[in-house]
Structure formats: structure tokens, C-alpha cells
Design an enzyme around this catalytic site. Structure first.
Site, PDB file in Angstrom:
ATOM      1  CG  ASP A  68      -2.442   4.405   4.719  1.00 49.26           C
ATOM      2  OD1 ASP A  68      -3.365   4.240   5.543  1.00 49.26           O
ATOM      3  OD2 ASP A  68      -2.369   3.773   3.644  1.00 49.26           O
ATOM      4  CD1 TRP A  98      -1.958  -2.332   1.744  1.00 47.07           C
ATOM      5  CD2 TRP A  98      -2.970  -1.291   0.042  1.00 47.07           C
ATOM      6  NE1 TRP A  98      -2.951  -3.160   1.281  1.00 47.07           N
ATOM      7  CE2 TRP A  98      -3.585  -2.550   0.239  1.00 47.07           C
ATOM      8  CE3 TRP A  98      -3.440  -0.461  -0.975  1.00 47.07           C
ATOM      9  CZ2 TRP A  98      -4.644  -2.988  -0.551  1.00 47.07           C
ATOM     10  CZ3 TRP A  98      -4.490  -0.896  -1.766  1.00 47.07           C
ATOM     11  CH2 TRP A  98      -5.090  -2.151  -1.539  1.00 47.07           C
ATOM     12  CE  LYS A 117      -6.899  -2.228   6.067  1.00 51.61           C
ATOM     13  NZ  LYS A 117      -7.120  -3.569   5.494  1.00 51.61           N
TER      14      LYS A 117
END
Length: 358
Positions: free
Chosen positions: A170, A100, A194
Site C-alpha cells: 500500500d 492503515w 495524496k
């Protein structure tokens, strides 16, 4: 049979939260309608979004120098939106520590100047590179971007770099899982699916002065100032996602706040890694100092046993243990909502599986 969902995302939510949402789904606060049917300008939702913002600020001890925003599109939208707002003709630095973080870098590189200051890609992202090895842009960078927890590789920053430029993180897979000093960051963003709620929305915590960098000709819906100036209500926001985030953060407060949640998360991870380290049947490729407390990855002696393990675990009520399609193996995501009982059940199953197949 009790089912424990170890999915990396969308992930399990606290059972108490799901029950409240179930009870209120068709009749929210005796309104006669579900929240997803009510106006985002109405009294009922105004209370919800104000509570959600207040909870985030309280739990993370966020000062008035920062805005809390709810933006559709998830974290992947932020990869581009961040660069659009903050590059402003300069170069942005990116730490390449996982799938990511690499995608975030590519989005920025599509929009302007971006460079990788460190990478563990050649070693399959098995560790977070030592900060002393990072090669920052000689002139001041627009910002330094990191991904605090890497769901695919199973790595996590235990500490954060100290830099003179805005640090952007992030935190999609570990936000509110441990205490962090928000003042160390220019901006924190996280996909909600999440630890905070359902998919499709990002929480953005941004220092107010950074919004002054935004180019004037940027489309309205891609400007952070649009969300800060309108309390995330410039257009119809993801009302149900914000509602669930409010419920989840209510639950966090009831557990004793982030410090108490961090203590439990550390205990869950220590117990699972302790078992993995006690046997040669299961192996984890992640270097110990970089191990994630959220996503624990391991392999069995063969791919066939990996597949058999996942199949039998699913039948036993331990679901979504298959590793990411890029790397294979197995992965247990043990986010805030995963109780210790789930980790205990997983270890018991792993122990029995090893006895039968080791």
C-alpha cells in the site's frame, strides 16, 4: 497571503495542474463541454485514460508483466479486494506498522487466514521493525503485505523486505515520491488523494499472473481481471479523477521524472528534520532510521501549545498542521506538490513561535 496546505489527504496538488483543470473545466479541448460531462467511451476521454496509463508506466518504469488499473473506492476498498482475489485458501502475512496497515490486516482476517508477522504497535508505531525480527508463515504465504509509508505515525520503509512470496505494498502516501523497482512487488496500490489527484480512486499496479488466483465466483466488480481486461472501463470510471491524475503525472514528467522529485523530497524532509533536531522545543517520537519523508510529526511541550501552534499557523497561511486525531500533536505532510518555499515558510514560523513561547 500565500497559503500552504499541509493536509495529509486530500492533499494539495501542483498549482500548475490546478490552473489547467480550471481553464478546461467548462470547455475541455474545445468540445463545448467539461470532461466530467463527456462519455467515458468517447474520443476525448479515451485519450486521457490512455495518457494516464502511459504516464504511470513511464514514470515508474513498469514492464509489460504488469497491468495499471484505476479502481473506485480508494485504498480502503483494496484492503478487502486484495484478500478476496489472492488469499485463495492460503495464509497472508501482514506487517503491522501503523493504523492503515492494521486496518488492512483486519479486512483480510475477516475473509480468511491472515497473520501479523511483525508489529511496532506496542511502541505507538514509532519505527519499522527490523526485517530480521519478522516471523513469516512457515509454509508459503499467499502474499506479504506492507504499508510503505504511515501517515499517522510518520514512519516509512527506507528499504523493502526481500521475500519469495508476492510482496504487496500500500503506497497511498508515497507513490511516485521516490524511485522503486516495481519488479520487486507483486502488486502496488495507492489511494490517489495524496500524491496523484483527488480522493475516491485507487491506482493498482498488478503483476498479470497473480490475477489467475481470483476465485471464479467473485463478483465481477471485485475481480482485478475485470479492470485489466477492460482498460478500467467495464463500467463508468471516475473520469475526473483519472483526468487529474493524467495532469499530475504530466507535471511529474515536466519536473524531470521521479528521480528529480525524490531529490527534492529528500531535501525538503532533511531541512525540516534538521530544524526539529536543532531544538528541544519541538520533539518527534519517530526513530531516525524510520522517519517518513512525506509526513513529519512532532509535538510541543504541552497540548495547549500544540493547539495554539496550529491556530496561529493557520492564521499565517500554514494550514492543516494538526496531527491525526488518534495521536494528536502536529503533522506536516510534504508530498510531491509541496514546494520548498512551503517548508521554508513553516520553519520560519516554527522558529518565531519558539522565540515567543519557548
Amino acid at each position: 497571503m500565500k497559503v500552504y496546505n499541509f493536509s495529509a489527504g486530500p492533499a494539495m496538488l501542483p498549482e500548475d495542474v490546478m490552473k489547467i483543470a480550471q481553464a478546461e473545466f467548462c470547455d475541455f479541448k474545445e468540445s463545448g463541454s467539461g470532461l466530467i460531462e463527456l462519455s467515458h467511451r468517447g474520443k476525448q476521454f479515451t485519450e486521457v485514460i490512455e495518457r494516464a496509463v502511459a504516464n504511470v508506466k513511464e514514470l515508474m518504469n513498469i514492464s509489460d508483466d504488469y497491468d495499471v488499473m484505476f479502481i473506485q473506492g480508494g485504498a480502503s476498498m483494496q484492503f478487502a479486494m486484495l484478500a478476496m482475489n489472492l488469499l485463495n485458501g492460503k495464509t497472508a502475512d501482514y506487517a503491522d506498522t501503523g493504523v492503515w496497515s492494521n486496518k488492512a490486516y483486519k479486512e483480510a482476517a475477516n475473509l480468511g487466514n491472515a497473520r501479523i508477522v511483525c508489529s511496532s504497535k506496542a511502541d505507538k508505531y514509532a519505527y519499522i521493525p527490523e526485517f530480521s525480527s519478522w516471523e513469516a508463515t512457515p509454509a508459503d504465504a499467499a502474499y506479504l503485505h506492507i504499508t510503505s509509508n504511515n501517515t499517522v505515525a510518520g514512519t516509512q520503509y527506507r528499504t523493502f523486505p526481500k521475500v519469495d512470496v508476492p510482496l504487496i505494498a500500500d503506497m497511498s502516501s508515497d507513490i511516485m515520491s521516490r524511485v522503486v523497482n516495481v519488479n520487486d512487488f507483486g502488486m502496488i496500490y495507492a489511494g490517489a488523494q495524496k500524491n496523484l489527484g483527488p480522493s475516491g480512486m485507487a491506482v493498482v499496479i498488478m503483476r498479470k499472473d497473480l490475477q489467475e488466483r481470483t476465485p471464479a465466483n467473485l463478483p465481477t466488480m471485485l475481480k482485478y481481471s475485470t479492470y485489466s481486461e477492460n482498460n478500467s472501463l467495464y463500467n463508468t470510471p471516475p473520469t475526473f479523477a483519472i483526468y487529474l491524475l493524467a495532469l499530475v503525472t504530466d507535471w511529474f514528467k515536466a519536473q524531470g521524472g521521479i528521480a528529480a522529485i525524490e531529490k527534492l523530497n529528500d531535501a525538503k524532509a532533511d531541512k525540516l528534520y534538521g530544524y526539529l533536531d536543532s531544538t528541544d522545543f519541538y520533539t518527534t517520537p519517530v526513530q531516525k532510521e524510520s522517519r517518513s519523508r512525506m509526513n513529519v510529526v512532532w509535538r510541543l511541550p504541552s497540548e495547549e501549545l500544540d493547539a495554539q501552534f496550529v491556530k496561529e499557523a493557520t492564521a499565517a497561511g500554514l494550514t492543516s498542521l494538526k496531527g491525526h486525531r488518534i495521536v494528536g500533536g502536529c503533522r506536516a505532510s510534504i508530498y510531491n506538490a509541496m514546494p520548498m518555499a512551503g517548508v521554508d515558510a513553516l520553519i520560519d514560523f516554527m522558529r518565531e513561535f519558539e522565540k515567543r513561547n519557548g
